[in-house]
Design a protein around this motif. Sequence first.
Motif: not given
Length: 417
Positions: A8-20
């Motif tokens: 089970x892991x987070x979705x890094x693309x969503x984290x990237x998008x939110x940070x940007x």
Amino acid sequence: MRQASIDLSVKLDRIKNDIHELAQIGRCEDDRGIYRMAFTDADMQGKRWLENRIKQAGFEPRTDGAVNVSAELTGATDDPRILVGSHIDTVPCAGPLDGTLGVIVGLECLRCLRENGIVPRRTVELIAFSDEEGRFGGMFGSQSVCGQLNPDALATLSDLDGVLLADELRRHDVEPLGALDAARDPESIAGYLELHIEQGPVLDRGQKSVGIVDEITGLFTWSVTLKGEANHAGTTPMEMRHDAFMGLADFAHAIPRILDENGTARSRATIGKAQILPGAANTVPGIVEFSLDVRDTSAEILADLGNAFRKALSAIGRRRNLMFEFQQKSYLPPVAADAGIVSGLLQQAERLGLLHLQMHSGAAHDAQIMGSMVPVGMIFVPSKNGQSHSPAEWTSWTDIEAGANLMLHSIIDLANR
């Protein structure tokens, strides 16, 4: 209750998008810094952005009387909940990660749990605290949750420009006394977790993906004044001077010795600001005003350091014919992370195969305030070249992903205990 596998892991693309996306709110195009100081228009816009993100993730955003923004994943029982969060306000000319990363990762963890059908035993609540950076002299949001504010403080707290907290809250149609209603019952919270950038070079230089915090430093700050006698730079012999700046120089050179004799490896002392008066090139300085910031993870060591610095000032005053006075501007007690939470974080880091380091935090965080009321734990991720509080602040996506997955699995572990 379904348990999570190691896959089970987070979705890094969503984290990237939110940070940007959040980084664009309050950004100055001239210096690329982010200006989202507490309760400015940009900060309130950031809070609205977070509320919309929470809605898009399928949760109901809530705002308390201190304008802390939260969302919760309901657990299977009414047992005390787990809080996870940080802050989205910034210092002037900030980078994109300080505080923000912990909130965005916390939201991603809630999304990931919901999408994978994981219902933990305890409710998990994301919280984004107001004013962690101390525009109004403290950590307003977490202090409100811990019941550390009172009506007098709410009426009199102001920023460095003299703007009253109460006036700034009312400007956004927020009743200042509502912050008193943000206080939580300690019995309702089983623990608090926070992910944060290290803001220092230790993890980056050690090539570690994550840090597990065992203690959060305490600190005191003094405003110190040395008073001598202003006089002509050409006609006053060296041996007849009462030079306030030379007193400061003596004191600055004494700091390493004082730390060696009275401190620990975790002790820090910094003179970050100084003013020489009258400030003329041809005048012996009559007054020097300077700041002193002292930190350690032991309250006893902090007290010892305070005594040692007072004695040093007294000795320098006698030797240089100077008077001295100081005012303690702030004091934060050190806080130890909960041993059980630290053990769990270390176990999850081992389980996930992450290169990790057990370490202390040399900076204050909301976890420090929360630690006065409930068990706390912190995860650090490396700061490139140790830089923070500037547009150069950054962490590799690989390390962000590692820290986020450690947070995800640690939330599941703690929420199911």
